[in-house]
Write a protein that holds these residues in place. Structure first.
Motif, PDB file in Angstrom:
ATOM      1  N   TRP A  49      -6.170   3.557   9.197  1.00 58.39           N
ATOM      2  CA  TRP A  49      -5.653   2.212   8.917  1.00 58.39           C
ATOM      3  C   TRP A  49      -4.121   2.288   9.002  1.00 58.39           C
ATOM      4  O   TRP A  49      -3.419   2.217   8.005  1.00 58.39           O
ATOM      5  N   PRO A  50      -3.589   2.442  10.211  1.00 63.15           N
ATOM      6  CA  PRO A  50      -2.176   2.798  10.347  1.00 63.15           C
ATOM      7  C   PRO A  50      -1.195   1.643  10.298  1.00 63.15           C
ATOM      8  O   PRO A  50      -0.013   1.852   9.985  1.00 63.15           O
ATOM      9  N   ASP A  51      -1.601   0.414  10.631  1.00 59.50           N
ATOM     10  CA  ASP A  51      -0.645  -0.675  10.845  1.00 59.50           C
ATOM     11  C   ASP A  51      -0.932  -1.886   9.963  1.00 59.50           C
ATOM     12  O   ASP A  51      -2.059  -2.079   9.498  1.00 59.50           O
ATOM     13  N   GLY A  52       0.118  -2.677   9.755  1.00 60.18           N
ATOM     14  CA  GLY A  52      -0.034  -3.954   9.063  1.00 60.18           C
ATOM     15  C   GLY A  52       0.420  -3.901   7.619  1.00 60.18           C
ATOM     16  O   GLY A  52       0.482  -2.834   6.998  1.00 60.18           O
ATOM     17  N   PRO A  53       0.736  -5.053   7.047  1.00 63.07           N
ATOM     18  CA  PRO A  53       1.201  -5.126   5.652  1.00 63.07           C
ATOM     19  C   PRO A  53       0.183  -4.573   4.655  1.00 63.07           C
ATOM     20  O   PRO A  53       0.549  -3.896   3.702  1.00 63.07           O
ATOM     21  N   ALA A  55      -2.100  -2.315   5.227  1.00 60.61           N
ATOM     22  CA  ALA A  55      -2.154  -0.856   5.377  1.00 60.61           C
ATOM     23  C   ALA A  55      -0.980  -0.211   4.658  1.00 60.61           C
ATOM     24  O   ALA A  55      -1.122   0.815   3.980  1.00 60.61           O
ATOM     25  N   GLU A  56       0.204  -0.807   4.797  1.00 63.02           N
ATOM     26  CA  GLU A  56       1.383  -0.261   4.137  1.00 63.02           C
ATOM     27  C   GLU A  56       1.241  -0.329   2.620  1.00 63.02           C
ATOM     28  O   GLU A  56       1.596   0.616   1.895  1.00 63.02           O
ATOM     29  N   ALA A  57       0.717  -1.455   2.126  1.00 62.53           N
ATOM     30  CA  ALA A  57       0.514  -1.601   0.683  1.00 62.53           C
ATOM     31  C   ALA A  57      -0.515  -0.601   0.171  1.00 62.53           C
ATOM     32  O   ALA A  57      -0.347   0.000  -0.899  1.00 62.53           O
ATOM     33  N   ARG A  61       0.212   2.338  -2.527  1.00 62.94           N
ATOM     34  CA  ARG A  61      -0.569   2.414  -3.762  1.00 62.94           C
ATOM     35  C   ARG A  61      -1.303   3.745  -3.846  1.00 62.94           C
ATOM     36  O   ARG A  61      -1.384   4.358  -4.919  1.00 62.94           O
ATOM     37  N   GLY A  62      -1.820   4.187  -2.726  1.00 64.59           N
ATOM     38  CA  GLY A  62      -2.503   5.473  -2.709  1.00 64.59           C
ATOM     39  C   GLY A  62      -1.560   6.618  -3.071  1.00 64.59           C
ATOM     40  O   GLY A  62      -1.927   7.537  -3.820  1.00 64.59           O
TER      41      GLY A  62
END
Length: 563
Positions: A49-53, A55-57, A61-62
């Motif tokens: 899940w490399p891209d997108g808001p 994925a970044e969130a 969090r992880g």
């Protein structure tokens, strides 16, 4: 904090403190296991899940979750260790107080543990001839009690400090800021430390730091004695997989280059020879590692890879069962003619056979670990290395270091550790034992040519814990057989036989050596591990400390190990 008194020291329940220590340490272990699981299941999140808001969130969090959980482990462990040390310290001080009080009472003094006073009846002052001496004795006892109370107070204060500084912040918990990564220089520095020191350092790392060290420097972590066995297994399996993939790629590349040369430039003999040698070298290393991989696949979950190196003649260490949790662990060194690519599967099978045989003598399975240790360059039949001490002198220190590592990483509780060796491997064990620092409870060998000493007491302080087995027709351990065989070798034969005897000394199964000779019902030099044989059953009995059940030819077995 109130003043510590003798009565308080007498009344403190050190077992209760110990139970609290165990609780904290169990919680630390659970946190460690949970962190490892969290890291394992989330490490590939950024790849799938490399891209997108979102994925970044999720990645952020992880990261915070892993850091927060990971940061909880070291404080929890430190509190448990502090409580454990406090319980042991107070228990020792209680014993000292009781000993002093008993001595004083035996000499006619009265000790009041409530007030911490020591008195003498009036008759002692009049009968002693020197009242000053009686007063000095009283003062000496009081001073000893005061010194003990000062130690108790210091332990109490340091333990309280350890608990308070390691508790989480009321608002931020243990925080989400990750600690600095472990670098290569730090790991290499550990190689010069004792296994106990390495284990202490490793335990100060958070699970995230341990995971990062394993991921970035698996070849260093995998051979680092003092690192827990399960962590070494993860590191070494990563080394094995990565190295096998690289060797396959290299071998294929050289094979394609060679095929191209043979088709388009067949006269270029230099390049053809160079590519052939490079291809064969890569394939040779790959064959060694493939044998290790095969042995591990056959073992399944009980198998742990504690060391692997396919370079040169190769080195490998494989455990059947976890030595860090086993009640009984045996570490077996193979001997003459052992190679990584030719013997790994069969030798691991031998350790499986011994391990399975121990189930006959224990209440439940899974209490034993048997380790195959090829951490040295075993001699072969193509040179005179088998008659000399050089290979064992090189292997002995490494074996000693590994065994010290097992002592350092073993979980709390009893641990019965046995050094085992076959053929020339017994001389490696001997070199480690002759240092006087080999931390084992028993030494057990099969088919030994000699152990570089004429007396079992040089190997262990109590020679009753030295065990040797020898088949009657074993050409290696039976000196008469060695002489018989070497006489058939023209010119060099007698020289080899004399050098063999001079290099290794008397075989340890000989009565004069002073060890226990256990019964062997197998034949030759390589059949000591036949399933259901008396030979393998006797090895199993020694391994689990049931010495009274071992069939012996001669010797004096020690009392059984109490579970």
């Amino acid at each position: 904090m109130s003043e510590v008194t003798l009565r308080m020291l007498f009344d403190v329940d050190t077992d209760a403190i110990g139970r609290r220590a165990d609780g904290w340490l169990r919680m630390a272990g659970s946190i460690d296991d949970a962190c490892e699981e969290l890291i394992r299941v989330s490490r590939d999140l950024e790849h799938v899940w490399p891209d997108g808001p979102a994925a970044e969130a999720a990645a952020a969090r992880g990261h915070d979750l892993r850091s927060e959980a990971s940061n909880a482990y070291p404080p929890c462990r430190r509190i448990g260790d502090a409580l454990r040390l406090h319980a042991d310290t107070l228990r020792g001080l209680q014993g000292r107080v009781q000993g002093i009080a008993a001595e004083a009472s035996g000499r006619g003094f009265s000790v009041d543990v409530t007030t911490g006073t020591v008195t003498a009846p009036s008759r002692m002052f009049t009968e002693s001839g020197s009242p000053q001496i009686v007063a000095q004795q009283i003062a000496a006892y009081v001073n000893e009690f005061r010194a003990i109370l000062a130690q108790a107070a210091e332990s109490d204060a340091s333990t309280a400090d350890a608990i308070s500084v390691n508790l989480p912040d009321a608002t931020a918990g243990f925080g989400t800021l990750g600690l600095p990564p472990v670098d290569e220089a730090t790991l290499r520095d550990q190689q010069g430390r004792t296994p106990k020191e390495v284990n202490g350092w490793w335990r100060t790392l958070t699970p995230e730091q341990q995971e990062q060290a394993i991921r970035d420097f698996p070849e260093l972590v995998g051979w680092l004695d003092g690192v827990p066995s399960t962590d070494r297994d993860v590191a070494n399996r990563l080394v094995l997989t990565t190295r096998m993939d690289a060797l396959r790629s290299d071998a294929d590349a050289h094979a394609r280059r060679l095929a191209d040369l043979l088709m388009n430039d067949p006269r270029n003999r230099f390049e053809i020879q160079r590519e052939t040698e490079a291809m064969n070298a890569a394939q040779s290393q790959l064959d060694k590692l493939a044998e290790v991989d095969k042995a591990l696949q056959r073992l399944g979950p009980p198998g742990l890879l504690l060391g692997v190196d396919g370079s040169g003649d190769g080195r490998v260490v494989i455990a059947v069962g976890d030595p860090d949790t086993a009640l009984h662990t045996g570490v077996w060194v193979p001997g003459l003619g052992t190679t990584m690519e030719g013997n790994t599967v069969d030798n691991v099978k031998r350790m499986q056979t011994v391990n399975a045989a121990t189930d006959l003598y224990l209440d439940q399975p899974g209490q034993v670990s048997t380790v195959y240790w090829l951490g040295y360059d075993a001699p072969d039949l193509n040179n005179f290395s088998v008659v000399g001490e050089g290979r064992s002198e090189q292997g002995g220190p490494s074996y000693l270091h590994f065994m010290e590592g097992l002592r350092a990483t073993h979980d709390t509780g009893p641990s019965h550790l046995v050094a085992m060796g076959h053929s020339y491997g017994s001389t490696v064990v001997a070199e480690a034992a002759l240092t006087g620092r080999l931390p084992v409870d028993d030494i057990m060998v099969q088919g030994s040519p000699g152990m570089h000493t004429d007396h079992a007491s040089d190997l262990m302080a109590d020679p009753r814990h030295v065990w040797a087995g020898s088949a009657g027709n074993d050409p290696v351990s039976e000196t008469s057989n060695v002489t018989k065989y070497t006489q058939l070798v023209p010119i060099a034969g007698p020289f080899i036989g004399d050098a063999y005897d001079d290099g290794h000394g008397v075989s340890p199964h000989e009565a004069a050596f002073g060890a226990n000779q256990y019964v062997v019902d197998t034949s030759g030099h390589t059949h000591y591990w036949e399933q259901d044989s008396e030979s393998v059953n006797n090895q199993a009995r020694v391994l689990v400390g049931q010495y009274s059940r071992v069939g012996t030819v001669h010797g004096s077995p020690p009392p059984d190990v109490v579970p």
